[in-house]
Write an enzyme that holds these catalytic residues in place. Structure first.
Site, PDB file in Angstrom:
ATOM      1  N   CYS A 161       0.885  -1.236  -0.122  1.00  0.00           N
ATOM      2  CA  CYS A 161       0.158  -0.098   0.110  1.00  0.00           C
ATOM      3  C   CYS A 161       1.007   1.099   0.015  1.00  0.00           C
ATOM      4  O   CYS A 161       0.307   2.346  -0.074  1.00  0.00           O
ATOM      5  CB  CYS A 161      -0.779   0.075   1.331  1.00  0.00           C
ATOM      6  SG  CYS A 161      -1.981  -1.431   1.013  1.00  0.00           S
ATOM      7  N   HIS A 170      -3.072   6.938   2.020  1.00  0.00           N
ATOM      8  CA  HIS A 170      -3.567   5.928   1.623  1.00  0.00           C
ATOM      9  C   HIS A 170      -4.940   5.693   2.261  1.00  0.00           C
ATOM     10  O   HIS A 170      -5.287   6.014   3.110  1.00  0.00           O
ATOM     11  CB  HIS A 170      -2.700   4.803   2.296  1.00  0.00           C
ATOM     12  CG  HIS A 170      -3.098   3.469   1.907  1.00  0.00           C
ATOM     13  ND1 HIS A 170      -3.704   3.026   0.582  1.00  0.00           N
ATOM     14  CD2 HIS A 170      -3.312   2.439   2.959  1.00  0.00           C
ATOM     15  CE1 HIS A 170      -3.854   1.740   0.631  1.00  0.00           C
ATOM     16  NE2 HIS A 170      -3.748   1.444   1.968  1.00  0.00           N
ATOM     17  N   ASN A 213     -10.335   0.005  -0.135  1.00  0.00           N
ATOM     18  CA  ASN A 213      -8.872  -0.074   0.168  1.00  0.00           C
ATOM     19  C   ASN A 213      -8.268  -0.773  -1.445  1.00  0.00           C
ATOM     20  O   ASN A 213      -8.186  -1.934  -1.458  1.00  0.00           O
ATOM     21  CB  ASN A 213      -8.185  -0.984   1.443  1.00  0.00           C
ATOM     22  CG  ASN A 213      -6.576  -0.670   1.372  1.00  0.00           C
ATOM     23  OD1 ASN A 213      -6.134  -0.549   0.510  1.00  0.00           O
ATOM     24  ND2 ASN A 213      -6.016  -1.107   2.470  1.00  0.00           N
TER      25      ASN A 213
END
Ligand code: UT7
Length: 325
Positions: free
Chosen positions: A119, A252, A282
């Protein structure tokens, strides 16, 4: 004269199959997995995510995102001399998704490689591209985050399968006399490998180990909140700036509560934070460029503003990039 790098165009793409929480809850219920829209919204802020259909790969999503970024920058694919794709879901073991993307774009001939920092991949990739442009190793780069995380999900594990989605985001990064990217701060701590991982691997024609995502959510949450603050402060210090100079925080997109707590630590109101986790879930390395492009196209984020991009994820990896758009 010093060379800098500057984002000149952004693009993004999500696959058309959109699952609201209600859609996913119904699909999971049919498999005997119990969850609810209320739990997902309250604990994560996620309301929907997009999943690819069979036969669609990270390079396909990346291609659409790159077309948008190239068009916004007014740059032709043939003039790109560097492609970096941040992904943990490459099309194949090798060659890199960046090489596959390069061919699909018709941008053949420049350097192309993938970055694997889960990520945090996009801030890692952007930092590498910036360094290559500053040294003259590249002039016009495509920096991409592209993921098909739906393929890694264990749909019998409600603690992870409701969290992730598929998508891609891209920026064109060009050499410039003025910054551009002001500072970066990257880190990793490999002792936390086990808290967020897909532990399987390919060996002698078989998949060995478990090829589905495992996460200790609370451990990731606690680490994330601390490192997002420290990385942002380190990048600000390197650039001689303070929190007050940040026009937009683009973190993020994993969990709205992590974003709220990061914003609070940095003394930024939530109306300076770009939030798209509600619509995308996500999307790992794709989440920051997806959020950036959505905010640019919505007219929220404007040229000349100062942005703090922040990634955190498996590895454990984290990092921040401070830039002027
Ligand atoms: O992209 C890399 C970065 N990743 C992240 O940043 C993720 C970080 N972690 C998180 O976002 C959060 O820890 C989660 C969203 C994963 C979990 O939220 P939480 O508030 O930490 O929940 P929890 O793990 O403490 O679970 C609370 C309860 C448990 O039930 P009991 O033990 O209290 O009875 C879970 O079993 O919620 C239950 N639960 C669920 N219930 C309904 C866990 N998942 C679900 C679910 N639906 N999907």
């Amino acid at each position: 004269m010093k060379r800098y790098s500057r984002i000149t165009g952004t693009g993004s793409y999500v696959p058309p199959r959109r699952l609201s929480n209600a859609d996913l809850v119904a699909e999971l219920a049919a498999k005997g997995v119990e969850t609810s829209d209320e739990w997902i919204v309250e604990r994560t802020g996620i309301r929907a995510r997009h999943f690819v259909d069979d036969g669609v790969y990270s390079s396909d999503l990346a291609l659409e995102a790159c077309k948008g970024a190239l068009q916004a920058a007014g740059v032709e694919a043939k003039d790109i001399d560097l492609i970096i794709v941040a992904t943990s879901t490459p099309d194949m073991v090798f060659p890199s998704t960046a090489c596959i993307l390069q061919n699909k774009l018709g941008a053949n001939g420049g350097a192309a490689f993938d970055v694997q920092a889960v990520c945090s991949g996009f801030v890692y990739a952007l930092t590498v591209a910036d360094a290559m442009i500053q040294t003259g190793a590249a002039n016009k780069a495509l920096v991409v985050g592209a993921e098909v995380f739906s393929r890694l999900l264990d749909f019998s594990d409600r603690t992870t399968c409701v969290l992730f989605g598929d998508g891609a985001g891209a920026v064109v990064l060009e050499a410039s006399d003025t910054p551009g990217i002001l500072a970066s701060d990257l880190h990793a701590d490999g002792k936390h490998v086990g808290i967020l991982c897909v532990p399987g691997h390919v060996s002698n024609g078989h998949i060995l180990g478990d090829p589905l995502l495992k996460m200790d959510g609370q451990a990731v949450f606690k680490l994330a909140v601390g490192v997002l603050e420290s990385a942002a402060r380190a990048a600000l210090a390197k650039a001689g700036k303070t929190e007050a100079d940040i026009d937009w925080l683009i973190p993020h997109q994993a969990n709205i509560r992590i974003m709220q707590s990061t914003a609070k630590k940095l003394k930024l109101p939530m109306d300076k934070v770009v939030v798209t986790v509600d619509q995308h879930g996500n999307t790992s390395a794709a989440s920051i460029p997806l959020a950036l492009d959505a905010a640019v196209r919505a007219g929220q984020v404007k040229p000349g503003q100062t942005l703090m991009l922040e990634g955190v994820g498996g590895g454990f990896t984290w990092g921040a990039v401070l830039l002027t758009l």
